[in-house]
Design a protein around this motif. Structure first.
Motif, PDB file in Angstrom:
ATOM      1  N   LYS A 137       0.822  -1.212   0.000  1.00 13.97           N
ATOM      2  CA  LYS A 137       0.000   0.000   0.000  1.00 13.97           C
ATOM      3  C   LYS A 137       0.857   1.262   0.000  1.00 13.97           C
TER       4      LYS A 137
ATOM      5  N   LYS B 284       0.900   4.130  -2.876  1.00 14.31           N
ATOM      6  CA  LYS B 284       0.617   5.534  -2.554  1.00 14.31           C
ATOM      7  C   LYS B 284       1.837   6.442  -2.742  1.00 14.31           C
TER       8      LYS B 284
ATOM      9  N   GLU C 273      -4.966  -3.440  -0.370  1.00  9.17           N
ATOM     10  CA  GLU C 273      -6.163  -2.718   0.069  1.00  9.17           C
ATOM     11  C   GLU C 273      -6.712  -3.211   1.401  1.00  9.17           C
TER      12      GLU C 273
ATOM     13  N   SER D  20      -7.919  -0.569   4.200  1.00  7.83           N
ATOM     14  CA  SER D  20      -8.835   0.519   3.841  1.00  7.83           C
ATOM     15  C   SER D  20     -10.124   0.466   4.655  1.00  7.83           C
ATOM     16  N   GLY D  21     -10.446   1.574   5.302  1.00  8.40           N
ATOM     17  CA  GLY D  21     -11.672   1.675   6.077  1.00  8.40           C
ATOM     18  C   GLY D  21     -11.591   1.101   7.473  1.00  8.40           C
TER      19      GLY D  21
ATOM     20  N   ASN E 230      -2.852   7.393   7.366  1.00 11.72           N
ATOM     21  CA  ASN E 230      -3.670   8.024   6.324  1.00 11.72           C
ATOM     22  C   ASN E 230      -3.427   7.377   4.965  1.00 11.72           C
TER      23      ASN E 230
ATOM     24  N   GLU F  58      -5.184   4.341   4.361  1.00 12.73           N
ATOM     25  CA  GLU F  58      -6.624   4.627   4.261  1.00 12.73           C
ATOM     26  C   GLU F  58      -7.393   4.096   5.468  1.00 12.73           C
TER      27      GLU F  58
ATOM     28  N   HIS G 219      -8.826   4.927   9.527  1.00 11.90           N
ATOM     29  CA  HIS G 219      -9.204   6.037  10.382  1.00 11.90           C
ATOM     30  C   HIS G 219      -8.495   5.878  11.726  1.00 11.90           C
TER      31      HIS G 219
END
Length: 280
Positions: free
Chosen positions: A18, A22, A132, A135-136, A160, A163, A165
């Motif tokens: 990841k 990115k 991924e 993510s979330g 961040n 991805e 929180h």
């Protein structure tokens, strides 16, 4: 930035994929005791090169420990011994109090940020890495006040980029909550798998009749002991606390059936259904 990942398995490999995607990582070193993991990580372009601990740390801006929590607890002080005041160290362990405690009085404690990505599967190794995957999901940073501002900023940027929180809490609270929502799930899954393997001796019958409900419940029982025994060991008191409550709940179901108290059985199930309101 240049990154060294100590432990290029499921978590470390997924983070590497990841961060490369990115464009956060310009170069990624892999450090791992398993030559097979290094070979696979190179073949899959998860890492750019293998390194030993000294070279990987010397040439990196960020060092990520993605190894079992007992190993991280032992290795972290040695890693901090080697870093400068411009480098950042983070971990990805599922327990935090023991790891944080291991470097509490280390002169370079501020270069370390305690982190836990709330994701994982029953698989392991670089071949299981998924870019991924985070993510979330929640990314927990513990005891942020003990980390230098620039180190914390770097790790917040990593969270961040993954991805996720960000959630902040102290290490002790983290370990309590993960015992409730993660660690007990694994113990339950292991216990259920052992129950079925003990009572149902015909493996073909298990394979043929196992429903999706059973398969999803015992999925975590495929998780490897080299990762989970250290987690249970590091978080023993919290795991025992929630395990005792879980046993109490199982006894309630057992008692309701033994006494043919189906109203009470319905009450237990109805109360459990409240989880629908929380996990939609």
């Amino acid at each position: 930035m240049k990154i060294s990942i100590i432990g290029v398995g499921l978590i470390g490999g997924s983070m590497a994929l990841k961060l490369r995607e990115k464009n956060v990582a310009s170069f990624i070193y892999g450090i791992d005791n398993s030559k097979q993991h290094i070979t696979e990580a190179l073949d899959l372009k998860i890492i750019d090169a293998e390194a030993d601990l000294e070279k990987g740390i010397k040439d990196s801006d960020l060092i990520i420990l993605a190894i079992p929590v007992d190993a991280a607890r032992k290795l972290l002080p040695a890693v901090l011994d080697l870093v400068s005041d411009r480098q950042t160290v983070m971990d990805a362990g599922s327990t935090k109090a023991g790891i944080v405690g291991a470097v509490k009085n280390h002169p370079k404690r501020s270069r370390f940020v305690a982190f836990h990505p709330m994701w994982g599967t029953e698989n392991n190794g670089p071949k299981s890495a998924i870019a991924e995957s985070f993510s979330g999901k929640a990314g927990v940073i513990c005891n942020k006040e003990e980390s230098a501002d620039d180190a914390l900023n770097i790790v917040e940027g990593i969270v961040n980029a993954l991805e996720m929180h960000t959630i902040y809490m102290n290490a002790e609270d983290h370990d309590i909550h993960t015992a409730y929502i993660s660690h007990i799930s694994h113990i339950t899954s292991y216990a259920l798998a052992n129950t079925v393997l003990e009572k149902e001796r015909e493996e073909e019958t298990i394979f043929q009749l196992a429903s999706s409900g059973f398969s999803s419940t015992v999925r975590l029982a495929k998780s490897h002991p080299e990762m989970w025994v250290p987690i249970f060991k590091q978080n023993k008191e919290n795991v025992l606390d929630v395990l005792n409550e879980h046993i109490t709940q199982l006894r309630k179901f057992k008692s309701a059936l033994e006494k043919e108290n189906y109203e009470y059985l319905e009450e237990l199930i109805t109360n459990a259904n409240r989880i629908r309101e929380i996990l939609r």
